[in-house]
Structure formats: C-alpha cells, structure tokens
Scaffold this motif. Structure first.
Motif, short mmCIF file in Angstrom:
data_model
loop_
_atom_site.label_atom_id
_atom_site.label_comp_id
_atom_site.label_asym_id
_atom_site.label_seq_id
_atom_site.Cartn_x
_atom_site.Cartn_y
_atom_site.Cartn_z
N SER B 71 1.15 -0.75 0.03
CA SER B 71 -0.03 -0.02 0.35
C SER B 71 1.13 0.93 -0.13
N LEU B 72 2.37 1.04 -0.06
CA LEU B 72 3.16 2.52 0.08
C LEU B 72 2.78 3.25 -0.81
N PRO B 73 2.57 2.47 -1.85
CA PRO B 73 2.57 3.64 -3.16
C PRO B 73 1.62 4.33 -2.99
N MET B 74 0.17 3.10 -3.11
CA MET B 74 -0.94 4.81 -2.34
C MET B 74 -0.84 5.58 -1.62
N ALA B 75 -0.18 5.54 -0.73
CA ALA B 75 0.00 6.04 0.78
C ALA B 75 0.93 7.43 0.18
N ILE B 76 1.90 7.25 -0.88
CA ILE B 76 2.93 8.35 -1.63
C ILE B 76 1.76 8.89 -2.67
N PHE B 77 1.20 8.47 -3.19
CA PHE B 77 0.26 9.91 -4.30
C PHE B 77 -0.54 10.21 -3.00
N PRO B 112 -3.88 -3.85 -4.00
CA PRO B 112 -3.63 -1.88 -4.39
C PRO B 112 -2.93 -1.74 -5.67
N LEU B 113 -2.20 -2.80 -5.87
CA LEU B 113 -1.66 -2.55 -7.54
C LEU B 113 -2.43 -1.99 -8.66
N PRO B 114 -4.04 -2.60 -8.36
CA PRO B 114 -4.79 -1.94 -8.95
C PRO B 114 -5.95 -0.69 -8.36
N PHE B 115 -5.26 -0.11 -7.70
CA PHE B 115 -5.92 0.45 -6.42
C PHE B 115 -5.02 1.94 -7.24
N VAL B 116 -3.42 1.63 -7.10
CA VAL B 116 -2.55 2.07 -7.47
C VAL B 116 -2.60 3.04 -8.56
N ALA B 117 -3.23 1.82 -9.50
CA ALA B 117 -2.90 2.57 -11.14
C ALA B 117 -4.17 3.70 -10.85
N ILE B 118 -5.48 3.36 -10.59
CA ILE B 118 -6.52 3.94 -10.52
C ILE B 118 -6.51 5.75 -10.31
N TYR B 119 -5.73 5.31 -8.53
CA TYR B 119 -5.28 6.62 -7.74
C TYR B 119 -4.56 7.48 -8.56
#
Lengths: 413, 958
Positions: B71-77, B112-119
């Motif tokens: 989830s770290l990438p999403m948190a960074i975004f 989490p990976l598609p979450f990151v992609a969408i976000y």
C-alpha cells in the motif's frame, strides 16, 4: 473344544454376500453366470455342499475354504460363541490358532516335502511331461500338496511351457464318473483359458472331439496337467471305469495330450490289483510316497506358528513323540499346545481325545499284513516294515510313529 | 534475535511471492500456521477455517506487513495529492484487503496495485464517488436494518452450527450453516434493495458457491473444476441479466472505471487481473478473459484495445515472467554446461517450476531431462519423486507434458539400475515392488516426517523455511510402516491398482508407448527368470536363463517393429543390456554353485516320442529287419510282441526316422477308446492316422470324408478313401502299426466291433500291396486264439526284448549331448548286469542315479550312489515291479500265488522250486513265457537281477 469341526462351519453374511457377488462376476463357456455346479466342479466340492454353503447351512471347513478360494473370497466364518474352537483368550495370547489340522493347509502354509516336490517337478516339469502318483495314507497331506502345485504352477513347470493345471476331486459328485471327469476337464480348461472352449459340452461323449480339443492345446504348446484327487473313489463306480484307464493312459502317454498327477492312498498298480483290474494304467506313473515331514520342516512349522515365543527342545520332543512328523498330528499337537498355553499335560490329554478317531481310522486303513507288523511293533516281514517306514507309520528305529498310536494298537485284538 | 527477524522477513517475502506464483504453498503455510496438526486435523465445516475464527498473530503481522508495503505507493500518491481526508480511502482499501484476506489472502495481496493504477490516473475519483454515494446507496435506515437482519441470521446459524458440530452432527451443522447464510443474504439484500430480482440472483449465487465449497471438501480435482466453472457461469449469467435489466447502469458503472485509465494502465490492470485469474487453472478461461477485456476497452481505445488480448494471454498463461525466466534457467543450465562445470543438473530442478511457479502452461526445454536425471542418483531420487508427484498433482498442461516426456527415461533408468537378479525380479512387481533404492531414503524422509510438528510455539524441530526441500510435503503416499513402497505405481498411478498375481493378466496401459511396449516384455522376462530359477536342477536353471539372455539379445532388433523410434530404442538399450548382464552373472553363479549339477535326461514311464530321439538308443537292426520283411514278396503280416516296458511303443513312435523315406509308418493306438468304439470309429481313426502321419512327411492326401459316412458304411467309406489316397503315394508304402492290438479282441468280445473287421483287415492285406501291417502287443496271435491265427495266415512274429549291451551303454553314457556324469570303474557294467539292458529299467536307474548325484552334489556315480539310486528306483518304479509281480505271475489267483512263491524262492535261492502241482506249473510256464524267469542249466533263475532284488526286498505276497 474341537467339537465344532465335526458340526461344520457357517459363513458370515458378509462373506456370503461377497461370494454371491463374486459368483455373479464369473462367466462360464456360454458366457453365462456361474451356476452352483460350476463352482462345485471348479472347487472340487459336491454341488449339494455348494448349495448348502451358499444358503448358509453348515458345511465342513475344507469345502467352505475350497469354495471361497475358487471364488477368490476370503473365508470368514460366522462368529458364534458356541463354535469357538479355542476355549478362551488368555493374556498375551492371540485369539487365532495358527495351526490347522484336519483340513488341507493353504498353499502359503505348506511346509516341507522337498523331496516330493522335487520328484513331482522332475515329472511334470521335465523336458517331456510325465505322470506321477502321489501316495500317502489318510491325512498325509496329499490334497495339500495338490493345492500347492496348483497354486504354484511355475515352480513346477517353466512359464514358457504354458502350464495349465486342472484339478478334479473324484469324490465330488459332478466328476465321479468318466463323463463327469471329461466335463470337469473341459470346464477346468475353459476357466484357465479365459473362456475358450476346447470342445462343446454336448461333445463330451464324442471322444474324437475331445481328442481334437486336447491336441489343439498340445499343439499350441500348452502343458496340460490333470490332477485327480481321491483316486480310490473310482472303486465305488468300478463298472463305469472299465476301459477308462486305458484310454487315459493312451492320452497321457502315447499321445502326450496331458500328464496326470494322481493322489491315492495306495499305489495305483496296487489299487488296480485290488479292484481286479489288469490294466497297465499304472505303468506310466512314477510313485512318490508321502510319509512324515522332514524333521527340520515340522520343527519350522511349529516354530513359525509360535512366532515370538521360544519353543523349547522339550516341547519339540513332546510333539515328536506324539506325532512322529506326520503332518496331521504335528499340527494337532501344536494347535492343542497353543490352545492350552503350553501346558503339556493338558495338551496331551486333549491330543489323545482328538487324535483317537483319526488314529483308529489309520489303523483300519492298514492291510492285515501291515497290522500284523504294527502289532509286533516293527517286527515281521522286512518288506512290509520298510513300506510302513516309507509311509511314516514306523520310525527308522522300529518304533511306531506315535506313542498314542502304540497304545491304541496295544488295545486292538 | 537476528535470526527471528530474518526469519520474519523471509517468511513475509515467501508470503508475497507465493501469493503470486505458488498459491498452494501459501495455503500450506496457512494450514500450518493455523495450528492444524496433521495427526489431529479437525474435521467438519470449519476444517478449512481461516484466521477469521482462529487468528495466528505471527501470520497476521506478516500479512499486514506485506499489505503495508504494497500500500506504500498509494500512500505516497495520497500524500502527494495533498487531500488529507483521502487517507480515509487508504484505510478503506486496507480494510477491504484485510477482509478479502480473511478468506482469499492470495487475492487480497495484489489488490493495492490496481488501486494505485486508478488513483494515479484519477485522484479525484474517490471524491466523486463519495459525493455520489448517497444517490447510489439505499437509505441509511434500510441499510442498517438489512445489515442487522443479515448479521442476526448469520450469527444464530453460526452458533447453532458450532453447537451441532461439537456434538458430532457434522452434516446437520453444515446444512444449518448453509441455510442461515442463504437466509441472511436473502433477507439482508431484499431489505436493502427491495428488488426481488437482485435478491434472488445474489442469494442463489451465494448458495451455489457454498454448495460447491461443501462438495469440494471430499471431491476430486475434476469435481472442483466443475463447481468453479458452474459458479463462473452463474456469475456471468447474473451479469448478463443485470445488463438486460438495466443496461445503462451496468455499462456506466464499468465504463466509469475504464474511462479513467490511460491505455498503459488499462493494459496493466488487464494483465494483473489475468495474472491472478491464472490461479483458476482453466485452459480456455484465458482466452475468454482476453476477449472480455478487448470488449471492455473497445469503447474508449477502439483498435488499441486489441492490445489487451495478447497482454491478457501472456499474463494468464504466465509466459511472462514465469515461463521466460524458467526457460532461461533450463536452457542455460543444461546437461552439457553442468557437466562442464561439474555441477549436478538435478540441483537446478528446484530453481524451476513447480518450485518457482505453479503455472507452467507450456513445457520447458530440458525440463523433462533434468527431472529424469534426478532418478539416476540415490541422493536426488527423493527430490525427483517429490517433483514428479507435484507435477502429477497439477492440472496445468505444461507439467503434464513434462512428466509424460520424462516418464520413459525414468522407468528406463530404474530398469537399468538393477544390480542383482532379485532386484531384476522385483523391479517389475507392482504390489511388492521393493524399490531399488528408495527404502533408506524414505526412512530418512519419514524420520523427519514423524518428528515434524507444525506448531511453532512448542516445536522442538520447527519447520525450517530455509530448507526448501523438506521432504514431508509429498511423501505421504509412502508406506510409513514398512518404509518401502513401489516406485512405479507412484509415478504411474494406473499400475497401483494392478495385481501382478493375476495369471495371464496384462498390466494396465500407462499411456506411454515405450512403457506400454517394454514393460510387459520385461515383466515377462522377470517372470520367466523366476520360473527358470525354480527349475528342478541347476542345469535346468542354466538352460532357462540362457534362453532369456538370448531373447534379450534379440530384443533391441525387434523394438522398431513394435513401433518404437530409434531414439527410444537407444534409451532402453542400457536397461536391456543391464538385464542381460545380470542374467549372465546369474548363469555364472548357477554354474559356480551347481558345481555342474546334472540335467536329468532320462525318461521312464511314457514312451519316447520322436522329440526325445536322443535317448532312444539302438533298435536299428530291428528296423532293418522290419524293412526286409515288408519288402518281402510274400508281404507277411508282422507281429511285434514282447513284455511290457520293453520299448515297443517307443520303437513304433520313432519308426519315421528309422525307416527309409519310401516307407511311411502310420501309428494307431488301439488303447485309445475312440478307436475301438465301433467299426465306423475304427475306420475313421485309421484314415485320420494315415492323414496325420503322411502330412507330417509332406504328403497331401484327399480330404477325409465326414465321420457320418464312416458310421453309415464304414468299410466302403474306408475303401473309397484308400482308392483315392494310395495312388497319391507314388512309390511309397504305408506301414500300419496297430499298437496294443489285443484291444481289438476285447472290443469284439464286448460287442463294440464285429468280426467283420478281421475280414476287412485281411482283405486290405491281400488287395492293397502298398499297405503293410504290423500288430504290436504283449501276446502273439497264437496266444490270442485260433480266430486270430486263422485270419492272419502269413504272420512273422518279432520279439522285442532287451537292448544290446553297447546300446545300453551308449544310453547310460550319452543320453544328452551335455550330459557330464562320470561312472566309477565297473558301475556301467554293474548297471547293465542288474537291468539286463531292459530299456525301462535302464531309464529308471539312469534317472535315479542323476537325482542321487544331484542330491549328493557329485558328478561321479560310485557303488554307494548306485545303491541309493536302486532304492529310489524301487519306489519310483513301483508300478513296473508290481505289474510283473501281479500280472505275469499267473492268470488265476492260485497261479498268481504260486508264481509269486516261485519268484520268492528263486530270489532267496531256495532251490529246487517245487512245480509239481498244476497251478505252480502253469505259473512257471507263464513266467518263462514272459521272460520273468529263465532256465539256467538245471535250475530256473529270475532273468533280471534288479527285479530279483526287488522281490527279495520289497515284494509283499498278494
């Protein structure tokens, strides 16, 4: 104790169910389900006995086991406290007695007879197969040996010679006549040829058709061995067997269609003489006599049965004194000793009771000349003495094989 | 401490890695960490319980640790976007991942990976969703009430099921749990949506999934697949119905998500989903998913959406990264390179699927070879077996193809690895296939297995995650009691059900042509080896084994004809050569142990058929005389007579090679019941015999008429056929040999045959000059009575008796080309004297001597050995001696008794024997006639000393 053997055994419901399922799976030459007669012929048991057994009526244990073996089902007797052969289980003692007496032993429990096995092998397994007459007094293990041969064909005949063994019990009703023997032979061949008929059932009376069928087998390289148990049974139907011996002698010798393994209490030639027949039928046979078991063999039998417990020299001597190596009495003595938890005195008392009818039977089976020699405890005509020694009744030192038998002989008038 | 940290990190890494590439290992780990010991596995509906009910904190922390990293990438975004409340979405996504992780930890980790992609593409998407949620969601009261009702049903059903399970009502507990789940969804959904269509669809779907999960517990892999397929079908049907029900809403919901992604991110998501869907291991599903993604992307990307097709396929079928990486390893570390680097190529097996990935849709180059190589060495065989079983358990085609290709080399190696005859025999046994080298390895494996305790807290020897080759995983098929198990049934399961004890049964097919061809042949060789080793003598054993060696030598030449390619033949060559070598060693061993044990060539009892010509000695003079008589102008009828066992039948059976080729002997056994059943049978039998024996000489005679013809008109039918057949003989003549001809007399006496037969025979003798007749029996025609002598006038009797001494000596010394028994000085002469060269007794004594020599392990026949042989011969030959004793001593009982007394007296040398009374005189005449006794000057004596000894030692008066 032991009385149940005389009353026979009863198969459990599960066992009967398995037998009926196994019967339904078997197919005879016509592709039909086995009838009870088929089972009778194949197992060498009377068809009425088969019927009784499958209808859950008591039959003798030997027949029950034979029927089950034929159908490939493990015999499972119905448990009934009254039928229990062993009085009670004792501490540290298994509930199943490992010794078998009275019935033919299954092939996996066959001990000894190395000389006899070698002689049979030298005959039916020779370059050109030949016939053999297995001779032994009552309960010497003739049927057990036949079963052993049947179960281990490649021990006697090289597999490449395609052994095909058909076993017929002449005491059994379906094969008690020459026609019955031919039909038994036909069915036996069918069973082992996976349904291929050597000749049609309605051709049993047509000797040419039978001949053609057997020749076809021979020419295909199949080595056919016909085993006839209880050969004395022909005495009761002598008129039907006139000419049969010569015809079968011709088939077994000159034509080389099959070899015979005949089990009888007396040598065939002697029997023919006794029956007033002068046929040279017996000439083609070699005689193999079953006497007592080899010392090492019966001692191994006892030791294996008491696996886990050390069998003392005293115990072995005790068994030797009672049984003299004769298989029935060795098994009986060991079984009763096992049952009595090693108490020699109690076991001997039980042995005397159990053995008495069999020993009397043995006595009655001897000829007058033999009885005379036995009465004199080994003195008498040297030829008779030596014959009785070969039969195992007299020991090498001139004593009778069992002291219980000696006592019984002393009581005979 | 450091070790604990590194272990935590390593296990976390495995958790992540396995979720993508080795889901079954992840499941295994979960099972272990849920304290489910193998020996105490609980049964029932919660057997596969997740950490929803039984939390393992160690595992949970690792799971959360991995989630946090993912989830770290999403948190960074989110941090970069500056929208502080968007952290709420991070938390929500974490909750969702954790929720999924309760039951589907594998899926939870990659979400989490598609979450990151969408976000990353639509950072305001969550804002809009939050704003639109009141419009989409049901009223709060409905929502709360529905959730409450669903929870109530769920809780009560769950509680009741637990109680029932404790009371061992497994099935009832399951049904209660199942029904309560269904009801909770049914009522909860209806209360929230008030839409019966959605309610029933959703309830049905959930119930179906539960039903499938329940059935899956005890069903096999195919049933599981069926349930999954059916569930997917239902799912797509529901989607379709939803589309029909309100296509705009459904389309909008999907398009809203898709429209927010750029093409690379769209392809990334397609790939990710396809990658995950590969765990369903359905071959066609990859194509279906690819088509669906193309269709979804078409609206926004048009032709570019086609990129989704290869991307989905590459990811679904794991061409990247699994296959390409594995391909690289298998290509680089091939056999040649490993050999050059002195490395064991088998050690690279663990760097390849199924260890590095459970998804191998296509076979790897060299993979089957590397796998097969492990079965070559003791120290890697267990690894090979485990790998083989892992591949076997997988439904992925790449593994199936690999093991199929490896199967033949593996079996060939195993057969080539036998070291002794016993191993050779055992190697083809199915049930009792004492594996060649597996025992001690399995012992090692089971030691570990037995000591293994999966509970980390109190495990003295805990599972070691560093040891990736811990053997316990796939060895539970090896019998822990005997510590031995057949290898072949483990790698060819169809063999496991095969019972070798069944005679004539062929082993089941494995599906591999090499094994299906070679296995039965080698199995038969092993059986024949067993049979050969059970031969009665070492000589027999040697001969049997030699034949097998010859067969094995020829086998490679036969294999191409059986459909095997040259490469396959080459593969099996070492195994065949190995077997050949072992059998040759066994032959040498037999020769060593036998010290020249003798093959018993002698035969007593049955007449010697032509195939035993080697032991048929002499009688050539007899045959020459026979020819002279047949060619005599007077064409006399010959009568061959002699005592029983003198060799008359053997002589007749061997006539074809003793007579010139223009004289064709025809053998008729009158003992055969059918020959004398009727006149028709006799004529039919005569024609059959002529046809049979001329055919064996290469002559073709007219076909035999039907048997019925012979029954209706026996003699005309016979004559008609002879009239047709005899001209075809050319210059040849037929010699009709009627063996045991006395039986014709018996048949006439019994009324089966009339005396017309004599007329017919006489007529044939007179009118067919190409026919000669020879009657063979114990008696002469005169002895049979005037009827015979009147019919057959020109009769020449020929008496067959003993062999000539040099013929008898030849028989004893050379009964077989390989016969090596030596006789001590004087022994041969003593045997000749004892037996008087009587053929049967020579064979009997010869056979007994060989048996005794073998029993005493000697090749020299001495006097002592001869004495033992005599006693043995008396027993084995009892029918012969008894027959003379009872049949040839007299006709009436009085004569028999008298005859036996004469013999006893002569044997005991009690001279002179009184023969004044009639019975004794008759008995003496009979004994003289049949050569039992002879005149020796003034006194009689028994002709054959051996019989004399028998009378002395064994005879018992009748």
């Amino acid at each position: 104790m032991g009385e149940t053997r005389d009353r026979g055994v009863l198969a459990s419901a599960e066992c009967i169910q398995e037998l009926k399922e196994a019967q339904a799976r078997q197919r005879n030459a016509e592709g039909k389900v086995w009838t009870q007669t088929d089972i009778a012929i194949e197992s060498g048991v009377d068809d009425k006995t088969v019927s009784r057994f499958l209808n859950r009526t008591r039959v003798d244990e030997k027949s029950a086991i034979a029927i089950c073996q034929t159908l490939g089902v493990k015999f499972d007797a119905e448990s009934n406290p009254q039928d229990t052969k062993i009085e009670s289980d004792r501490t540290g003692q298994l509930s199943m007695n490992p010794f078998i007496y009275g019935d033919p032993v299954p092939p996996e429990k066959f001990y000894g007879r190395r000389q006899a096995i070698l002689e049979v092998k030298n005959r039916i397994g020779a370059i050109a197969s030949q016939s053999v007459n297995i001779v032994g007094l009552r309960r010497m293990g003739k049927t057990s040996l036949l079963r052993y041969i049947r179960s281990n064909p490649t021990e006697f005949i090289q597999a490449e010679r395609q052994p095909l063994i058909v076993s017929l019990d002449l005491q059994s009703n379906p094969v008690s006549t020459p026609a019955g023997i031919v039909e038994g032979l036909r069915r036996g061949i069918i069973m082992r040829q996976q349904g291929k008929e050597p000749w049609k059932q309605d051709e049993n009376d047509d000797d040419w058709a039978v001949q053609d069928g057997l020749e076809a087998l021979r020419d295909r390289g199949v080595r056919l061995i016909v085993m006839l148990d209880e050969f004395e049974a022909i005495a009761s139907r002598l008129e039907q067997f006139q000419g049969w011996g010569e015809d079968w002698r011709s088939k077994a010798s000159t034509q080389g269609l099959f070899s015979l393994v005949v089990a009888s209490k007396r040598p065939i030639s002697e029997m023919y003489q006794g029956l007033g027949l002068t046929s040279p039928f017996g000439n083609i046979f070699s005689t193999t006599i079953l006497g007592g078991l080899e010392r090492e063999a019966w001692q191994k039998l006892v030791r294996d049965g008491f696996a886990g417990s050390k069998v003392s020299a005293e115990t072995l001597d005790w068994i030797d004194e009672l049984a003299g190596g004769l298989p029935l009495y060795v098994q009986m003595a060991a079984a009763l000793l096992w049952q009595e938890s090693g108490d020699l005195m109690r076991a001997e008392a039980a042995f005397r009771m159990q053995a008495e009818p069999r020993l009397r039977e043995l006595w009655q089976g001897l000829s007058e000349a033999e009885q005379g020699v036995v009465r004199q405890l080994g003195d008498g005509d040297r030829a008779v003495v030596e014959q009785l020694q070969r039969f195992g009744v007299i020991r090498a030192d001139g004593r009778l094989f069992s002291r219980v038998f000696a006592e019984l002989v002393r009581g005979q008038k | 401490m450091n070790r604990e940290v590194s272990r935590f990190l390593l296990e976390s890494w495995q958790l992540f890695y396995w979720s993508f590439f080795c889901p079954s290992l992840l499941q295994q780990r979960i099972n272990e960490w849920l304290k489910k010991r193998r020996k105490e596995q609980r049964k029932g509906i919660f057997a596969n319980s997740t950490f929803l009910f039984e939390i393992n904190f160690y595992f949970t922390f690792q799971y959360l640790f991995v989630l946090a990293i993912l989830s770290l990438p999403m948190a960074i975004f989110v941090s970069l976007s500056g929208r502080g409340w968007n952290w709420l979405f991070v938390m929500l996504s974490q909750s969702l991942l954790m929720g999924l992780g309760f039951s589907l930890p594998g899926i939870g980790l990659w979400i989490p990976l598609p979450f990151v992609a969408i976000y990353s593409q639509q950072s305001d998407l969550f804002d809009k969703s939050l704003q639109n949620s009141p419009l989409v969601l049901a009223p709060l009261s409905h929502l709360l009430f529905g959730v409450g009702v669903a929870f109530l049903f769920l809780f009560s059903g769950f509680s009741l099921a637990l109680i029932l399970q404790k009371k061992s009502y497994e099935s009832l507990a399951h049904h209660i749990f199942w029904i309560s789940n269904g009801l909770s969804v049914l009522f909860g959904t209806w209360i929230v949506t008030r839409d019966w269509f959605i309610t029933i669809s959703l309830s049905g779907f959930i119930s179906f999934i539960q039903f499938g999960a329940w059935n899956q517990r005890e069903s096999d892999d195919s049933a599981r697949k069926m349930v999954i397929n059916a569930a997917l079908l239902v799912f797509f049907c529901i989607l379709l119905l939803l589309w029909i029900h309100d296509p705009l809403i459904a389309a909008k919901k999907i398009l809203v998500i898709i429209s927010c992604l750029s093409l690379p991110w769209f392809l990334f998501v397609c790939g990710l989903i396809s990658f995950e869907c590969a765990k369903l291991k359905q071959i066609l599903l990859g194509i279906l998913i690819a088509v669906i993604f193309v269709a979804i992307g078409w609206t926004k990307f048009n032709l570019d959406a086609l990129w989704a097709f290869p991307v989905s396929l590459i990811c679904y079928y794991r061409i990247f990264p699994d296959y390409l990486l594995a391909c690289f390893i298998s290509l680089v570390f091939n056999q040649s390179l490993c050999k050059w680097l002195s490395l064991n190529s088998a050690s690279f097996l663990t760097k390849l699927p199924p260890y590095t990935s459970e998804f191998l849709w296509f076979p790897l180059p060299n993979h089957s070879q590397i796998l097969a190589d492990t079965f070559r060495q003791k120290n890697t065989i267990l690894l090979g077996l485990r790998t083989f079983q892992k591949m076997q358990d997988s439904s992925i085609p790449g593994f199936k193809l690999t093991i199929q290709k490896a199967l033949a080399p593996i079996v060939a190696y195993r057969f080539a690895d036998v070291r002794t005859t016993a191993e050779l025999i055992d190697s083809v046994k199915i049930r009792n296939l004492g594996d060649l080298s597996l025992n001690y390895l399995s012992m090692y494996a089971y030691r570990d297995f037995c000591e293994m305790d999966f509970d980390l807290s109190d495990d003295p020897i805990p599972y070691d995650p560093y040891d990736d080759l811990s053997p316990y995983l796939y060895l539970d098929t090896i019998d822990p009691v005997t510590l031995s198990h057949p290898l072949l049934p483990l790698i060819i399961p169809s063999l496991d059900e095969f019972n070798l004890d069944t005679e004539f049964s062929a082993p089941p097919k494995s599906g591999n042509i090499e094994i299906d061809t070679l296995f039965p042949i080698l199995q038969q060789t092993a059986r024949d080896t067993t049979a050969a080793l059970k031969g009665g003598s070492s000589a027999l054993r040697e001969r049997g084994l030699e034949r097998l060696v010859d067969q094995l030598k020829k086998l490679p030449d036969h294999l191409p004809g059986l459909g095997l390619k040259p490469q396959a033949v080459k593969r099996w060559q070492p195994a065949i050569e190995r077997w050949q070598h072992i059998l040759e060693l066994e032959i040498a061993e037999q020769q060593k142990t036998s010290q020249g044990e003798l093959l018993n060539p002698f035969q007593f009892g049955n007449p010697l058929r032509p195939d035993r010509a080697a032991i048929f000695k002499g009688r050539q003079d007899f045959a020459d005389r026979l020819v002279r008589l047949i060619l005599d102008r007077n064409r006399p009828t010959l009568v061959l007579h002699g005592p029983r066992r003198a060799g008359k039948t053997s002589f007749l059976l061997n006539l074809p090679r003793l007579l010139p080729s223009d004289l064709v002997p025809i053998y008729l056994d009158m003992q055969q019941g059918s020959m004398t059943a009727s006149e028709g049978d006799f004529c039919y039998g005569l024609v059959r015999a002529i046809d049979r024996d001329t055919r064996s000489q290469g002559l073709q005679l007219p076909p035999i008429p039907s048997r019925q013809d012979f029954y209706t008109r026996p003699y005309p039918a016979l004559q008609d056929w002879l009239d047709l057949a005899l001209p075809k003989l050319g210059e040849r003549r037929l010699l009709l040999n009627l063996d045991e001809f006395e039986k014709i007399g018996s048949a006439i006496k019994d009324g089966r045959i009339s005396e017309r037969l004599f007329d017919q025979l006489r007529s044939m003798i007179q009118h067919y000059d190409r026919l000669g007749f020879l009657f063979s029996g114990v008696q002469t025609l005169e002895e049979l009575g005037p009827r015979w002598s009147n019919y057959f006038i020109s009769v020449v009797p020929m008496e067959m008796h003993y062999l000539e001494p040099h013929e008898a000596e030849d028989l004893l010394l050379h009964p077989d080309p390989e016969f090596t028994l030596q006789y001590d000085t004087g022994i041969v002469e003593e045997i000749l004297q004892l037996t008087r060269c009587q053929p049967y007794l020579l064979q009997l004594i010869g056979s007994a001597i060989v048996n005794q020599a073998n029993l005493q392990h000697t090749q020299l026949a001495t006097t002592a050995l001869l004495q033992s042989a005599i006693q043995s011969a008396f027993t084995n030959g009892e029918p012969y001696f008894t027959n003379i004793w009872t049949e040839f001593t007299g006709i009436t009982p009085a004569e028999v008794t008298a005859g036996q007394q004469i013999l006893i007296a002569l044997a005991q040398r009690n001279f002179p024997v009184e023969t004044s009374d009639e019975s004794t005189a008759a008995a003496r005449r009979r004994l003289l006639r049949y050569h039992v006794i002879e005149r020796g000057g003034d006194i009689d004596k028994i002709e054959i000393p051996l019989f004399e000894q028998w009378v002395r030692e064994r005879s018992i008066e009748s």
